[in-house]
Write an enzyme that holds these catalytic residues in place. Sequence first.
Site, mmCIF file in Angstrom:
data_model
loop_
_atom_site.group_PDB
_atom_site.id
_atom_site.type_symbol
_atom_site.label_atom_id
_atom_site.label_comp_id
_atom_site.label_asym_id
_atom_site.label_seq_id
_atom_site.Cartn_x
_atom_site.Cartn_y
_atom_site.Cartn_z
ATOM 1 N N HIS A 195 0.838 -1.214 0.000
ATOM 2 C CA HIS A 195 0.000 0.000 0.000
ATOM 3 C C HIS A 195 0.878 1.272 0.000
ATOM 4 C CE1 HIS A 195 -3.166 2.751 1.227
ATOM 5 N NE2 HIS A 195 -4.033 1.796 1.338
ATOM 6 N N GLU A 204 -0.694 1.186 -5.608
ATOM 7 C CA GLU A 204 -0.424 -0.024 -4.826
ATOM 8 C C GLU A 204 -0.404 -1.272 -5.712
ATOM 9 O OE1 GLU A 204 -3.533 0.072 -1.847
ATOM 10 O OE2 GLU A 204 -3.618 2.247 -2.095
HETATM 11 O O1 TA6 Z 1 -6.007 1.456 -0.809
HETATM 12 C C1 TA6 Z 1 -7.128 2.297 -0.749
HETATM 13 C C2 TA6 Z 1 -7.912 1.989 0.522
HETATM 14 O O2 TA6 Z 1 -8.483 0.709 0.468
HETATM 15 C C3 TA6 Z 1 -8.972 3.076 0.685
HETATM 16 O O3 TA6 Z 1 -10.257 2.556 0.487
HETATM 17 C C4 TA6 Z 1 -8.729 3.587 2.110
HETATM 18 O O4 TA6 Z 1 -9.524 2.875 3.014
HETATM 19 C C5 TA6 Z 1 -7.232 3.320 2.255
HETATM 20 O O5 TA6 Z 1 -7.057 2.040 1.666
HETATM 21 C C6 TA6 Z 1 -6.676 3.441 3.646
HETATM 22 O O6 TA6 Z 1 -7.019 2.326 4.396
HETATM 23 P P1 TA6 Z 1 -6.447 2.263 5.924
HETATM 24 O O7 TA6 Z 1 -7.024 1.007 6.485
HETATM 25 O O8 TA6 Z 1 -4.949 2.222 5.846
HETATM 26 O O9 TA6 Z 1 -6.920 3.526 6.588
#
Ligand code: TA6
Length: 329
Positions: free
Chosen positions: A182, A286
Amino acid sequence: MSSEKVLSSASASASAPLASPHAELCRGINGLDKVVLRDPRGSSAEVYLYGAHVTSWKNDHGEELLFVSSKAIFKPPKAIRGGIPICFPQFSNIGSLEQHGFARNRLWTIDADPPPFSTTSSSKTFVDLILKPSEEDMKIWAHSFEFRLRVALGPGGDLLLTSRIRNTSVDGKPFSFTFAYHTYFSVSDISEVRVEGLETLDYLDNLQNRERFTEQGDAITFESEVDKIYLSTPTKIAILDHEKKRTFVLRKDGLPDAVVWNPWDKKAKAMVDFGDEEYKHMLCVEAAAVEKPITLKAGEEWKGRQELSAVPSSYCSGQLDPQKVLHGS
Ligand code: TA6
């Protein structure tokens, strides 16, 4: 696990020797153990044992290339906001686990005896970490696994992450998982950023009940919140920061999908560990496996790699054609 327990066990778990002469184990924020990688040519990286979480990647001029929120909470069980969270064994909130699984909320250990790497990577600046499920973990995800992560700096300052996940179940049970690196890239101004390599692809739009659409634009630009899972994407994606005249190139292997996320202003304000204006200076792209979960039979191993590089790009002079970056060597 309480943060006190994580801290006390950190020093114990981190005691294994580091194989690379360019890696140093030290205490980071709130006393959490981290490994600092310093390549002799000047680039560096940092990875916390908590979450095996890369929180810094600097080029040979000492410029920070990853985004970490100024409000990030370095305190288990909260995931660190920024850097490169490891999303495993689940990406997103579809499934029985908390959003993005639990690997980023666990204390990893130094992998003192990793199986040899088949890659040709000649990097001498690396650290190997390992995560195995605890009894607690087995209660929420009843599968035995070994997750080995190598974080390395390449000769040109590239940042290489290689995940090897093995199904170590003794009862012959297979398991399936979804996964993402991520990655939060640091950008000068999100309104001056373009992503190349995802044009014409299908994507699932998390802002529209994950419905499937086809990307129409000839490049992805940003004027509002974006949360899209692009499917069956190419191995190379370019993130162009016009103001910095810099292009990030993300190369991936074993990860067919790519998530693009910027929370924009409303979501930014709603996150306690994220500054209200910080959405202007970050973009998540990601490398992921989301649409088709990965299934491992007992004894099988999966490998997923991502390689990040940052190259100068001055489109105004036409020096770097994005298509050449994407389709070149
Ligand atoms: O990667 C995008 C995502 O899935 C968004 O929907 C948002 O929720 C982001 O990840 C952040 O997620 P987190 O659990 O790290 O706050």
